[in-house]
Design a protein around this motif. Structure first.
Motif, PDB file in Angstrom:
ATOM      1  N   CYS A  15       0.864  -1.185   0.000  1.00 29.50           N
ATOM      2  CA  CYS A  15       0.000   0.000   0.000  1.00 29.50           C
ATOM      3  C   CYS A  15       0.901   1.237   0.000  1.00 29.50           C
ATOM      4  O   CYS A  15       1.810   1.341   0.828  1.00 29.50           O
ATOM      5  CB  CYS A  15      -0.882  -0.003   1.246  1.00 29.50           C
ATOM      6  SG  CYS A  15      -1.695   1.577   1.550  1.00 29.50           S
ATOM      7  N   CYS A  18       0.255   3.132   3.797  1.00 29.58           N
ATOM      8  CA  CYS A  18       0.647   2.565   5.096  1.00 29.58           C
ATOM      9  C   CYS A  18       1.617   1.394   4.951  1.00 29.58           C
ATOM     10  O   CYS A  18       2.053   0.816   5.941  1.00 29.58           O
ATOM     11  CB  CYS A  18      -0.591   2.119   5.868  1.00 29.58           C
ATOM     12  SG  CYS A  18      -1.354   0.645   5.177  1.00 29.58           S
ATOM     13  N   CYS A  62      -6.808  -1.021   0.438  1.00 28.76           N
ATOM     14  CA  CYS A  62      -5.998  -1.473   1.563  1.00 28.76           C
ATOM     15  C   CYS A  62      -6.911  -1.675   2.773  1.00 28.76           C
ATOM     16  O   CYS A  62      -7.597  -0.743   3.197  1.00 28.76           O
ATOM     17  CB  CYS A  62      -4.932  -0.427   1.886  1.00 28.76           C
ATOM     18  SG  CYS A  62      -4.048  -0.790   3.418  1.00 28.76           S
ATOM     19  N   CYS A  65      -5.586   0.885   5.916  1.00 28.01           N
ATOM     20  CA  CYS A  65      -5.770   2.353   5.985  1.00 28.01           C
ATOM     21  C   CYS A  65      -6.914   2.835   5.106  1.00 28.01           C
ATOM     22  O   CYS A  65      -7.184   4.026   5.057  1.00 28.01           O
ATOM     23  CB  CYS A  65      -4.477   3.059   5.587  1.00 28.01           C
ATOM     24  SG  CYS A  65      -4.123   3.002   3.823  1.00 28.01           S
TER      25      CYS A  65
HETATM   26 ZN   LIG Z   1      -2.772   1.137   3.548  1.00 25.13          ZN
END
Ligand SMILES: [Zn+2]
Length: 312
Positions: A15, A18, A62, A65
Motif C-alpha cells: 500500500c 501505510c 488497503c 488504511c
Molecule cells: Zn494502507
C-alpha cells in the motif's frame, strides 16, 4: 506483463500509504478494453498511442488504511511519455481566459488564511508551492509579499516560473529549508510513493508549520464503479478522480487523514474567524451564500479532500 520488451507498468508491492502488503480487489479491466481505450483517446486527444495489450487497470483497497489505489503504476518510461508527450506543456495558453474572478478570489483567500494563521508580517512567512504547475498559487502568494519557493519537475514550467521571478528548489535541497506552509494542489493522487513524499515534506516544515493537501475526492466514483462493475458507465467527471495511469491513489477524506497520520500529521481545524476574515466578495448575494457555506463543507464535514495538516 511485457510490451515491446519494455515494461510500461509495474506492480506495487505494498500500500503506497501505510505499506501494508494486504489488499482487497475492487475492480479490474484490461487497459486495452474498449471503454478505457476510448477514454484514453479522448483524454489525450489521440496522443496516447501505446499498445497496452496484456496490461490491466486494477483498483484495490488497503484493508488497513482504507486507501484505494491502482495496483499497476507507470514505470519511468511511461511516466515521461504521459507527462512529456500526452499532456502538452503548451497547456498554459489554454488556461488563459478560463479562470474567472471567483477563482482568483479563492486563491487569495487561501493566501490570506496563511498570513492570519502565522500572525507575522507576510514577508517573513516562507512558503513552498510543491508541484506548482503554472504557478497560479505561487503568483498570488508573491503578490501578497510572502517569501515563495516552488518545486516542479517540468522543464518548461520551471522556465516559466523563473521568468516571473519565482525561486526554485529541487528534492535534494528541499529539507535544507524549514517552510511555514507547503501548498500541494492536485499532487498526491499522482505520486507512486505518497508516504515517502509526505515524510520529505514534513521534514521541510517548521515545527508549527502547516501543509495543505488537496486531491480529488474519489468516494462517488468508487461507489458507482463498485455497483456497476463497468468503467464505461462512468461520466468524464466520475473518471477523473480514478483516472487510469494518472490518478494512481484514489483518496477519500478517511484515507487522506490516515496517510497524514502515518507520518505524524493531523488535520488542522481552522477557526471560522480566520476563514471568514480571509474571504472577500460578501456584497454579492450569490457569492455571499457560497462564502458562508464554504468553511463548513471544507473544514467541518469530514467528506472533502482539501485538508490543512499540522504536526500531531
Ligand atoms: Zn494502507
Amino acid at each position: 506483463m511485457k510490451n515491446d520488451n519494455i515494461d510500461l507498468l509495474q506492480k506495487r508491492k505494498h500500500c503506497p500509504s501505510c505499506h501494508s502488503t494486504r489488499s482487497v480487489p475492487l475492480y479490474s479491466e484490461p487497459l486495452s478494453s474498449h471503454g478505457i481505450k476510448s477514454y484514453l483517446e479522448q483524454q489525450y486527444n489521440g496522443r496516447a498511442s501505446l499498445n497496452f495489450d496484456g496490461y490491466t487497470f486494477e483498483l484495490v483497497q488497503c484493508p488497513n488504511c482504507s486507501l484505494t489505489y491502482q495496483m499497476y503504476v507507470p514505470t519511468g518510461r511511461l511516466l515521461s511519455e504521459i507527462y512529456d508527450v500526452w499532456i502538452p506543456n503548451s497547456a498554459r495558453e489554454e488556461l488563459q481566459g478560463f479562470h474567472d474572478i471567483d477563482y482568483y478570489r479563492y486563491q487569495s483567500e487561501q493566501i490570506q488564511f496563511v498570513i492570519h494563521q502565522f500572525g507575522v508580517p507576510p514577508d517573513s512567512i516562507s512558503v513552498l508551492d510543491f508541484g506548482f504547475g503554472w504557478a497560479e498559487w505561487a503568483k498570488m502568494a508573491m503578490a501578497y509579499g510572502l517569501d515563495v519557493t516552488g518545486l516542479e519537475l517540468s522543464q518548461e514550467r520551471q522556465e516559466y516560473a523563473q521568468s516571473i521571478g519565482l525561486k526554485l528548489t529541487n528534492t535534494q535541497e528541499l529539507t535544507r529549508n524549514k517552510f511555514h506552509f507547503i501548498n500541494t494542489e492536485q499532487v498526491f493522487e499522482h505520486i507512486v510513493e505518497p508516504h515517502d513524499l509526505l515524510v520529505l515534506l514534513k521534514d521541510s516544515l517548521r515545527t508549527d508549520g502547516v501543509i495543505k493537501i488537496s486531491v480529488p475526492n474519489s468516494s462517488g466514483s468508487l461507489r458507482k464503479l463498485k455497483n456497476t462493475q463497468d468503467f464505461s458507465s462512468l461520466s468524464p467527471n466520475e473518471i477523473m478522480p480514478i483516472a487510469p495511469l494518472e490518478h494512481v491513489n484514489c483518496f477519500t477524506y478517511t484515507s487522506l487523514v490516515a496517510l497524514a497520520d502515518s507520518v505524524g500529521l493531523k488535520p488542522l481545524h481552522p477557526s471560522f474567524c480566520k476563514l471568514y476574515n480571509s474571504s472577500s466578495g460578501w456584497l454579492e448575494i450569490k457569492n455571499a451564500v457560497r462564502l458562508a457555506a464554504r468553511p463548513f463543507y471544507r473544514h467541518v464535514f469530514p467528506k472533502n479532500t482539501f485538508v490543512y495538516f499540522i504536526r500531531a
